[in-house]
Scaffold this motif. Structure first.
Motif, PDB file in Angstrom:
ATOM      1  N   ARG A  25       0.862  -1.189   0.000  1.00  0.00           N
ATOM      2  CA  ARG A  25       0.000   0.000   0.000  1.00  0.00           C
ATOM      3  C   ARG A  25       0.894   1.232   0.000  1.00  0.00           C
ATOM      4  NH1 ARG A  25      -5.248   1.817   2.244  1.00  0.00           N
ATOM      5  NH2 ARG A  25      -5.018   3.931   3.074  1.00  0.00           N
ATOM      6  N   ILE A  26       0.776   2.043  -1.060  1.00  0.00           N
ATOM      7  CA  ILE A  26       1.588   3.245  -1.165  1.00  0.00           C
ATOM      8  C   ILE A  26       0.843   4.282  -1.999  1.00  0.00           C
ATOM      9  CG2 ILE A  26       2.826   2.406  -3.208  1.00  0.00           C
ATOM     10  CD1 ILE A  26       5.309   3.872  -2.168  1.00  0.00           C
ATOM     11  N   SER A  27       0.941   5.536  -1.596  1.00  0.00           N
ATOM     12  CA  SER A  27       0.291   6.615  -2.337  1.00  0.00           C
ATOM     13  C   SER A  27       1.272   7.239  -3.319  1.00  0.00           C
ATOM     14  CB  SER A  27      -0.223   7.684  -1.363  1.00  0.00           C
ATOM     15  OG  SER A  27       0.870   8.390  -0.786  1.00  0.00           O
ATOM     16  N   VAL A  28       0.757   8.027  -4.244  1.00  0.00           N
ATOM     17  CA  VAL A  28       1.623   8.701  -5.212  1.00  0.00           C
ATOM     18  C   VAL A  28       2.569   9.664  -4.499  1.00  0.00           C
ATOM     19  CG1 VAL A  28      -0.114  10.503  -5.659  1.00  0.00           C
ATOM     20  CG2 VAL A  28       1.660  10.027  -7.358  1.00  0.00           C
ATOM     21  N   VAL A  29       2.107  10.279  -3.419  1.00  0.00           N
ATOM     22  CA  VAL A  29       2.949  11.206  -2.650  1.00  0.00           C
ATOM     23  C   VAL A  29       4.096  10.457  -1.986  1.00  0.00           C
ATOM     24  CG1 VAL A  29       3.003  12.856  -0.740  1.00  0.00           C
ATOM     25  CG2 VAL A  29       1.028  12.802  -2.276  1.00  0.00           C
ATOM     26  N   GLU A  30       3.801   9.297  -1.418  1.00  0.00           N
ATOM     27  CA  GLU A  30       4.849   8.493  -0.783  1.00  0.00           C
ATOM     28  C   GLU A  30       5.867   7.999  -1.804  1.00  0.00           C
ATOM     29  OE1 GLU A  30       2.715   6.298   2.983  1.00  0.00           O
ATOM     30  OE2 GLU A  30       1.994   5.787   0.984  1.00  0.00           O
ATOM     31  N   ALA A  31       5.391   7.613  -2.995  1.00  0.00           N
ATOM     32  CA  ALA A  31       6.299   7.138  -4.041  1.00  0.00           C
ATOM     33  C   ALA A  31       7.254   8.240  -4.481  1.00  0.00           C
ATOM     34  CB  ALA A  31       5.496   6.632  -5.235  1.00  0.00           C
ATOM     35  N   LEU A  32       6.732   9.459  -4.623  1.00  0.00           N
ATOM     36  CA  LEU A  32       7.582  10.592  -4.983  1.00  0.00           C
ATOM     37  C   LEU A  32       8.572  10.896  -3.858  1.00  0.00           C
ATOM     38  CD1 LEU A  32       4.891  12.880  -6.655  1.00  0.00           C
ATOM     39  CD2 LEU A  32       6.801  11.737  -7.796  1.00  0.00           C
ATOM     40  N   GLY A  33       8.156  10.651  -2.621  1.00  0.00           N
ATOM     41  CA  GLY A  33       9.069  10.827  -1.494  1.00  0.00           C
ATOM     42  C   GLY A  33      10.218   9.836  -1.547  1.00  0.00           C
ATOM     43  N   LEU A  34       9.930   8.585  -1.930  1.00  0.00           N
ATOM     44  CA  LEU A  34      10.984   7.586  -2.072  1.00  0.00           C
ATOM     45  C   LEU A  34      11.994   8.001  -3.139  1.00  0.00           C
ATOM     46  CD1 LEU A  34       8.989   4.217  -1.915  1.00  0.00           C
ATOM     47  CD2 LEU A  34      10.477   5.180  -0.161  1.00  0.00           C
ATOM     48  N   ALA A  35      11.506   8.728  -4.146  1.00  0.00           N
ATOM     49  CA  ALA A  35      12.379   9.182  -5.234  1.00  0.00           C
ATOM     50  C   ALA A  35      13.054  10.514  -4.920  1.00  0.00           C
ATOM     51  CB  ALA A  35      11.578   9.304  -6.523  1.00  0.00           C
TER      52      ALA A  35
END
Length: 256
Positions: free
Chosen positions: A161-171
């Protein structure tokens, strides 16, 4: 060359520089967030299993021996003794959305969530085991983030479970050259490829059905005009502009 012409040239140069500067409206996230009504509950999003997904499935019961035939390992453990080195075999969802499960045979898992599949498989196992407990994990849940971010790449997601905001944070977040209003989401689902544009500057992203990502989603951050234009010229453009600015300033001082 008169002082007026030099001054005019400096004004044009400064205008060109400021024209390329990003305004707050293009950079700040969630600008209308103060108008967002409090939500009573978060959306309980669960991704559906897709073709090519890789699963681990563990079956347990009060009678440990009864559950053994339903657990596959590379090196089968001794009955009643679970070795810490025992590595479970995985199940791959085939083109029909089916996996081949021990004893039971073909099980349709595609198009269902893990929760739904857990309940479904548990019900099937009741014909063979008393009070079975089923644990299903999706082992290849990953998302890819490309474009104007600090650390583009593919990221494994452990909790599914991951949001688009969290994914951009990982990047590492967007660079200053990324378009906050044009985040492209590419998703393959049910044999179709979808393209969705998300706007990080608006609160509406929290209400989007694409706020939470599915496995194998790709996020692409579009570069702005400044980045695109800079790619068409040499890497020394910034140095040249700075040199011209300093030169014009010196000429202006000398002609005073």
């Amino acid at each position: 060359m008169t002082n007026n012409k030099i001054t005019y040239g400096l004004i044009l140069l400064l205008a060109a520089i400021f024209q390329n500067c990003a305004s707050p409206e293009k950079v700040v996230y969630f600008q209308d967030i103060e108008n967002l009504k409090a939500q009573t509950a978060l959306v309980n999003y669960e991704p559906q299993l897709q073709v090519g997904d890789i699963l681990t499935i563990n079956v347990s019961a009060i009678d440990a021996e009864a559950a053994v035939p339903f657990n596959l390992y590379e090196t089968p453990p001794t009955v009643g003794v679970m070795s810490s080195n025992a590595k479970p075999l995985t199940y791959i969802v085939d083109a029909s959305g089916v996996i081949q499960f021990p004893v039971i045979g073909s099980v349709q898992v595609g198009g269902k969530t893990i929760k739904e599949n857990t309940a479904y498989l548990t019900n099937l196992l009741k014909d063979y085991i008393k009070k079975p407990i089923v644990n299903i994990r999706l082992t290849n849940f990953r998302v890819t983030v490309l474009g104007e971010v600090k650390k583009p790449g593919t990221f494994q997601v452990a909790n599914e479970r991951i949001s688009v905001v969290e994914a951009l944070g990982l990047a590492g977040d967007l660079t200053i050259h990324g378009k906050r209003k044009e985040i492209q989401l590419i998703r393959e689902q049910n044999g179709e490829r979808k393209f969705v544009t998300l706007d990080l500057t608006s609160k509406k992203i929290f209400e989007s059905p694409y706020f939470y990502l599915a496995q194998n989603d790709v996020i692409y951050v579009t570069p702005n005009k400044t980045k695109v234009n800079s790619s068409a010229v040499g890497t020394n453009t910034g140095v040249i502009i700075s040199s011209i600015s300093i030169l014009l300033s010196l000429i202006s001082i000398l002609l005073k």
